[in-house]
Each structure stands twice: as C-alpha cells, then as structure tokens.
Design a protein around this motif. Structure first.
Motif, mmCIF file in Angstrom:
data_model
loop_
_atom_site.group_PDB
_atom_site.id
_atom_site.type_symbol
_atom_site.label_atom_id
_atom_site.label_comp_id
_atom_site.label_asym_id
_atom_site.label_seq_id
_atom_site.Cartn_x
_atom_site.Cartn_y
_atom_site.Cartn_z
ATOM 1 N N TRP B 101 0.833 -1.219 0.000
ATOM 2 C CA TRP B 101 0.000 0.000 0.000
ATOM 3 C C TRP B 101 0.855 1.250 0.000
ATOM 4 C CZ3 TRP B 101 -4.395 -0.471 -2.004
ATOM 5 C CH2 TRP B 101 -5.162 -1.617 -1.803
ATOM 6 N N ASP B 103 3.758 1.504 -1.571
ATOM 7 C CA ASP B 103 4.212 1.688 -2.950
ATOM 8 C C ASP B 103 3.050 2.072 -3.857
ATOM 9 O OD1 ASP B 103 6.665 1.007 -2.062
ATOM 10 O OD2 ASP B 103 6.525 -1.086 -2.687
ATOM 11 N N PHE B 104 1.877 1.502 -3.570
ATOM 12 C CA PHE B 104 0.748 1.772 -4.462
ATOM 13 C C PHE B 104 0.299 3.223 -4.344
ATOM 14 C CE2 PHE B 104 -3.701 1.829 -5.767
ATOM 15 C CZ PHE B 104 -3.585 1.236 -7.014
ATOM 16 N N PHE B 105 0.335 3.772 -3.138
ATOM 17 C CA PHE B 105 -0.089 5.157 -2.981
ATOM 18 C C PHE B 105 1.018 6.144 -3.340
ATOM 19 C CE2 PHE B 105 -3.523 3.556 -0.028
ATOM 20 C CZ PHE B 105 -4.538 3.857 -0.907
ATOM 21 N N THR C 2 5.947 3.044 -9.960
ATOM 22 C CA THR C 2 6.198 2.221 -8.766
ATOM 23 C C THR C 2 4.915 1.529 -8.336
ATOM 24 O OG1 THR C 2 7.333 4.239 -8.120
ATOM 25 C CG2 THR C 2 7.552 2.346 -6.657
ATOM 26 N N ALA C 3 3.810 2.309 -8.379
ATOM 27 C CA ALA C 3 2.542 1.774 -7.910
ATOM 28 C C ALA C 3 2.152 0.556 -8.733
ATOM 29 C CB ALA C 3 1.463 2.847 -8.021
ATOM 30 N N LEU C 4 2.281 0.660 -10.066
ATOM 31 C CA LEU C 4 1.850 -0.433 -10.927
ATOM 32 C C LEU C 4 2.790 -1.627 -10.809
ATOM 33 C CD1 LEU C 4 0.659 1.642 -13.977
ATOM 34 C CD2 LEU C 4 -0.721 0.522 -12.222
ATOM 35 N N ALA C 6 4.449 -2.389 -8.110
ATOM 36 C CA ALA C 6 4.116 -2.996 -6.822
ATOM 37 C C ALA C 6 2.871 -3.859 -6.954
ATOM 38 C CB ALA C 6 3.899 -1.909 -5.773
ATOM 39 N N LEU C 7 1.899 -3.363 -7.717
ATOM 40 C CA LEU C 7 0.663 -4.114 -7.915
ATOM 41 C C LEU C 7 0.942 -5.419 -8.651
ATOM 42 C CD1 LEU C 7 -2.461 -4.067 -7.669
ATOM 43 C CD2 LEU C 7 -2.503 -3.075 -9.948
ATOM 44 N N GLY C 86 -6.456 5.464 -5.307
ATOM 45 C CA GLY C 86 -5.052 5.665 -5.651
ATOM 46 C C GLY C 86 -4.901 6.625 -6.812
ATOM 47 N N GLU C 87 -3.644 6.949 -7.096
ATOM 48 C CA GLU C 87 -3.409 7.901 -8.173
ATOM 49 C C GLU C 87 -3.269 7.233 -9.530
ATOM 50 O OE1 GLU C 87 -0.219 10.341 -6.559
ATOM 51 O OE2 GLU C 87 -1.511 10.546 -4.796
ATOM 52 N N SER C 88 -3.198 5.874 -9.546
ATOM 53 C CA SER C 88 -3.084 5.185 -10.831
ATOM 54 C C SER C 88 -4.466 5.081 -11.464
ATOM 55 C CB SER C 88 -2.537 3.782 -10.634
ATOM 56 O OG SER C 88 -1.552 3.778 -9.653
#
Lengths: 243, 211, 222
Positions: B101, B103-105, C2-4, C6-7, C86-88
C-alpha cells in the motif's frame, strides 16, 4: 512398542533420526546391486535390444505409483477412523511422492514406447489408467494446498483419497473397456506373464530398491512436515503473544 | 509544493442508495487541525458520507470543495480511508501487506518498520497476515495511513475491535495528525476524545429534510 | 510506475503462493485434454487432426474459470476501494492485474501445451504453431475475460455467469487461433494471415478489456 506409541510426533522424530541413516545405506546398497545386475548381467531383449532396460525403472515406478496411493488410502483410514495424529502427515507427504513416481512411470513409459510405437504416446489402456491416477494425485495435492488449516485439509483429502481408492478399480475397468472398444488388438503389451529369471531377479531387486527409496523419502517428508507444523504453531503463538 | 489543505466543505449534498435517500441537503465544513466527528444512529448515513468524500459514491446533487491542496489531484486522492474492511491479504506477510500500500499510494513517507512499530506490530513484520487477531489486523490496516502522507483521514468507527491500549495509541496518532494540520472526518457512535473536534449529527432530522 | 510495479508483484505473489491457484488452471487444462479421447476414442489420426482445437478449447475454459476471482477478492476485503482512491488510473490497474494474472495462470498453459500436444499425437510443426498461437491468443482471452470478471464482481457465484458472458466474445480469438494452427497442418492458407488477425485481436482486447472492465468496476463500487 506398539504403533500407537509413535503417535507422539517427538518420539516419531527420534525414531526417524535413528533409523534414517541405516535405511539410507540399505537403499543405496540395494540400488548398487540392482543397477549392476541390470547393466552387466541382465540380457538385452532379442526384439527391443537395450531399450528393454527402461523396464527396470518403469515397472518399479508403476508399482510405486499404486503403492503410494495405497499408503495414502491406509493413512486416510487412519485419519478418519482411528484419528491417528501422524496419519494425515503421512497421507499429505505421500501425495507429492506418489505424483512424482506416477509422472516418472508415464515419462518412462513414453520413452519406452517411442521406439516401439513410433510415437511418444498412445492411449493404451494401462498408460491411460496411470494418467488418470496422476491427475487424481494432482487433484489431492491441490486440495491439500488450498485448505489452509491442516486439520481440515487432512479430513477433506482423506475423504477424497478413499473415494478415489474405491473408484480406481472402476476406472481401470472402464478404461480397459473403452480401449478394447476402440482398439480390438492392443499395440503392445508391457511386461507379460512370461519373463525369464535373468530379467525377473534384477527387476525385483530394483522394485525393492525403489520401495526403500520411497520409505526413506516419505520419512524425510514426514519429518519436515512435522517441523513445518511446529513452526506454524510457534508463529501463531508469537502473533498471539504480541497483543 | 502544493499549499496545505485548510478546509473541506460539503454543500447541500444529496445521495440515494438502493432507491433510498440516505443524505439530503447535507452541508458541513471540516477544518484542518479539528476533527469532524460524525454521529448518528445506524443507517443515518455516517459511512455513506465518508465513502462519498472518498469518491467511492457520487452525490445526486450538491458538491464537495477543497480549500488548499494539490489542484492536480482529486479530493479522493487527498484522502486516506480507514473503513471496516482491512484490505489485507492472508498469504502475504505483515510487512509485504503494508509495503504494497505504501508503494501503491506512491511518495513513501515512512519506513514500513517504523509504521509497524507505531502500531505495535513491528515484531510480527515477517509473519503471514493470516495469523493476526482481529485487533492486530485493524492496527495493521491503520498503519497504512502512516506510510503515505495524505492530509485527509476518513475514519469509519476507527476504534472498533481495538483494546483500550490500542485505542489510546490510535487516538494519539490521530491527535498528532491534527496537530500537524491534518484533517480528520471520523464516523463513530462512541464519544472519542479527540483534542479538538466539531460535531456533525446525522439523523432523522437530515432525512426528514428531504420531504 | 512504482505503484503499478508494486501491484504486479503483489498479484503475482498472491497467485503463485500456496492457495493462489496459479497451477490450478494448468491442471484443469490437463484434465480437459485428457477427457477428450474418452469421448472421441483413442484414434491417433483423429486426435492429431483435432488436437489444435482441443488445446484451444482447454486453454479457453481454463482461462475463464480462473478469472472469476480476479477482482472479487479485492472487492471482498475492501482493497478495491483503496485502489480506486489511488493515483493510478483504474484502466492501468486492470491492465496490470490482467498481465500478472496471465503471467501466473496463462503462461503455464502455454508452457504445458507442447506436453499436452504429445497426448494428442500432434506433429512437431503443429505443436510449435499451436503453442505460438496460444502464446499470442491467451492474453486476449484474459483481457476479454476481465470484462466478465468486472461485471460479475458483486455476485457471490459469478463464475458460471462470467463464462456465459465472455464465451461469445472470445469466438473471434478462438477462430483465428485455431485456424492459424491448422493452416500449418494443412497448408491450405498461409500461416501469417490468420495469425496477424489473431495478434490484432490480442492488441484490441488489450485496449478494450481494461477500458470496459474499469467502467464496470467503477459502477460496482456505488
């Protein structure tokens, strides 16, 4: 000492630690003798040549694929009827080993069949039955892996194992029926009832060697599973203690 | 650097759910540094209001406005939502859950370990989340608010399933957030001792206004 | 980014860890292929002729059946709400989830297909062609299936409905996948023609799938 005394996992682990080195040595010795006989004493087949030597590992694999399942069915009874605490450990640990032997039986059968049939695979009655058995093993493993709680996983897979055990003869019969329906004459029979002693003795020794290997690997897997469950319990205690 | 968020204003918000009018002509203002405590009976629309601010529900009419903050981002992207569900994966470890979470945010604000330490779970960082008790899961979910800085915290019954010690620790963290100029909207039926608070009472009165 | 990333890593981990079911699809694939000869008989010539089609049907069913939990787990534990905040962009989130799902579930099907092709007594050239078409075609199945997974996300037992919704949409992929594979076998048309269309369908699904699934998910949240 009765079997029930080994229900205590700690005592069982002690026994395994004592027995395992000896058993390993006996297994290695049996393999040495068996392989020596296979490669230097057993005659080549007049039709198949040296290819026939695949038989010395294929037949033990096929035999163990059944034996593992019987071990699991016995353990399943132990889980459901006698509630023996090690029974489900035994059943769970036998499944991947059984699947491995079954896979090897299929693979060696396929390798053996290639020069005989000219193709890697035919839907021969025996091979097909073994393939169905292989799928049953994978299904059991999948069931055990999907249910997180070991006790519940054990009950569920014990029921499935027994249902499978009852069904195996029916499956075998159906596959034979299906096969003769489509192929009046079987292409190739493996083994056969008449086998010369010069081939039979190495085969039996190899079968004993692989069975010993199964026992060794099974005991090691059971030991690991008991330790794994202890780690799981310790972690749960740790989580509860951190409150 | 975007200017700090100073106020979150709702004007004449009306919202229907499943054919039922849950909020009608609701207006409120939340100030930075002061907790807006939303109270009301079950079904009065406390959770609905929080989900509305979080951008998860759309109002029939009315509008939400933010004073200050990053103009590039939506209001929802300024918010942390701490609801009843913990969004944890049992197969992942405590640390992996939180790190995801963070990293996702984006824009990591704190180390996973430090955040877990704050909620008292640092020792369990490598344990699968499956082994956690209900209270521990709740604390781990709350740690999510600490790894990424977002100015608006939407807390839905934040202290449920927590023991007295954990509740005190959570309130302390919320207090720090307020002191730092953060904005808090909390839905609760308990009298939670926030350092500074405004009250917003939802109830039959707001529903009655629809007629 | 990074977010993607990480996902992707999280989805991948969840799929391949114990209970994730990544290999369950491959197992189902094996069973479907095994069952066929019991129906049509063990005639090797017949099996080698229908082999590419059987592999494709098996891969199609295995893909669809593994998709029903794609978004549902996240919805059930509240993670979907947070993802929406989230921002993605949600479209990219869906795309990444599909890619991770394909890498964990679809790729094993592609890897398993040459082995299963042996059961079907297929020739090496046909095995190669079928594997290649599956490599290009299974992502299209995943992306299309994601639409169904998003539409059925609120339903308790959406699995069967998902298959019903998505199967008609996968007909083109199926047709061009199987015909490129059989084109090699019979030489009645150049392999490249249907294969290029298959690849185009894959790219199309890669755009349409995430767009439609994201739209469905946004509505599911309300």
């Amino acid at each position: 000492m009765r079997l029930i005394d080994y229900a205590n996992p700690t005592r069982f682990l002690g026994l395994v630690a004592k027995v395992l080195p000896w058993l390993g040595a006996v297994t290695a010795a049996t393999f040495a003798v068996g392989l020596w006989l296979v490669f230097f004493r057993a005659p080549a087949d007049y039709q198949q040549g040296e290819t026939v030597k695949i038989m010395y590992i294929h037949v033990p694999f096929a035999w163990l694929s059944m034996f593992c399942y019987m071990t699991m069915a016995g353990s399943a009874l132990g889980t459901l009827v006698w509630r023996h605490p090690l029974a489900d450990v035994s059943a769970k640990c036998a499944a991947p080993i059984g699947a491995a032997f079954t896979f090897l039986a299929l693979a060696t059968g396929s390798l053996w069949g290639k020069p005989m049939w000219g193709t890697w695979w035919v839907w021969d009655a025996r091979l097909t039955s073994v393939l169905v058995l292989f799928i049953m093993y994978l299904g059991l493993i999948a069931l055990q892996e999907t249910i997180e709680d070991p006790a519940r996983a054990a009950k569920a897979s014990a029921v499935l194992t027994l249902v499978g055990a009852i069904n195996i003869p029916i499956i075998k019969f159906s596959v034979d029926w299906w096969n003769t329906l489509h192929q009046p004459s079987s292409v190739f029979r493996m083994g056969g009832s008449t086998i010369d002693a010069s081939m039979l003795i190495p085969l039996l020794i190899m079968a004993v060697a692989f069975s010993l290997l199964f026992v060794v690997v099974h005991l090691m897997a059971m030991r690991n599973e008991i330790l794994r469950r202890r780690i799981r319990t310790m972690r749960m205690i740790e989580a509860a203690g951190a409150e | 650097m975007a200017p700090p968020v100073t106020r979150l204003v709702g004007e004449k918000l009306t919202l229907d759910r499943g054919g039922r009018r849950v909020l009608s002509d609701l207006s409120f203002a939340a100030q930075s540094g002061v907790a807006l405590v939303v109270t009301g009976a079950n079904g009065a629309g406390k959770s609905t209001l929080l989900r509305l601010i979080a951008g998860l529900l759309r109002p029939v009419s009315g509008r939400l406005a933010l004073e200050g903050g990053d103009a590039e981002l939506s209001i929802a992207q300024h918010c942390h939502y701490f609801g009843h569900q913990d969004a944890l994966k049992n197969q992942l470890s405590v640390g992996e859950n939180l790190a995801f979470w963070r990293d996702f945010f984006g824009l990591a604000d704190a180390e996973v370990f430090a955040a877990l330490d704050r909620v008292g779970l640092a020792r369990l960082i490598d344990l699968p989340a499956a082994y956690l008790s209900a209270g521990q899961r709740r604390r781990l979910a709350f740690a999510r608010l600490l790894v990424t800085r977002r100015p608006i915290w939407l807390l839905d019954e934040p202290t449920s399933a927590l023991d007295a010690a954990s509740e005190a620790r959570l309130l302390e963290i919320v207090g720090e957030h307020l002191d730092a100029g953060g904005l808090v909207v909390a839905a609760t039926h308990l009298a939670l001792p926030f350092p500074r608070m405004d009250a917003l009472r939802l109830g039959p009165a707001t529903i009655g206004a629809a007629a | 980014m990074t977010a993607l990333l990480a996902l992707f890593l999280r989805e991948w981990r969840l799929a391949v860890r114990v209970g994730g079911g990544a290999l369950m699809g491959a197992l189902f694939f094996l069973i479907v292929v095994t069952v066929v000869p019991f129906g049509v008989g063990p005639d090797l010539n017949l099996l080698s002729r229908i082999g590419p089609a059987i592999l494709w049907i098996g891969a199609l069913l295995a893909t669809l059946l593994s998709l029903d939990r794609l978004f549902q787990v996240d919805r059930d534990d509240g993670g979907l709400d947070l993802i929406l905040m989230g921002e993605s962009p949600l479209e990219l989130v869906v795309l990444v989830k599909c890619l991770a799902h394909w890498a964990a579930t679809g790729l094993p099907l592609v890897v398993a297909s040459p082995l299963l092709a042996i059961f079907m007594n297929m020739e090496p050239i046909a095995i190669g062609a079928t594997t290649l078409t599956l490599l290009v075609g299974t992502p299209a199945l995943t992306f299309t299936g994601a639409i169904g997974a998003a539409l059925t996300v609120t339903l308790k037992r959406g699995g069967l409905l998902l298959a019903i919704l998505v199967l008609p949409l996968t007909v083109p992929v199926m047709i061009f996948g199987v015909s490129s594979a059989t084109a090699v076998l019979y030489g009645n048309m150049p392999f490249a023609t249907p294969f290029a269309i298959l690849a185009a369908l894959g790219l199309f699904a890669m755009v349409l799938g995430p767009l439609a699934a994201a739209a469905a998910l946004r509505h599911a949240g309300e």
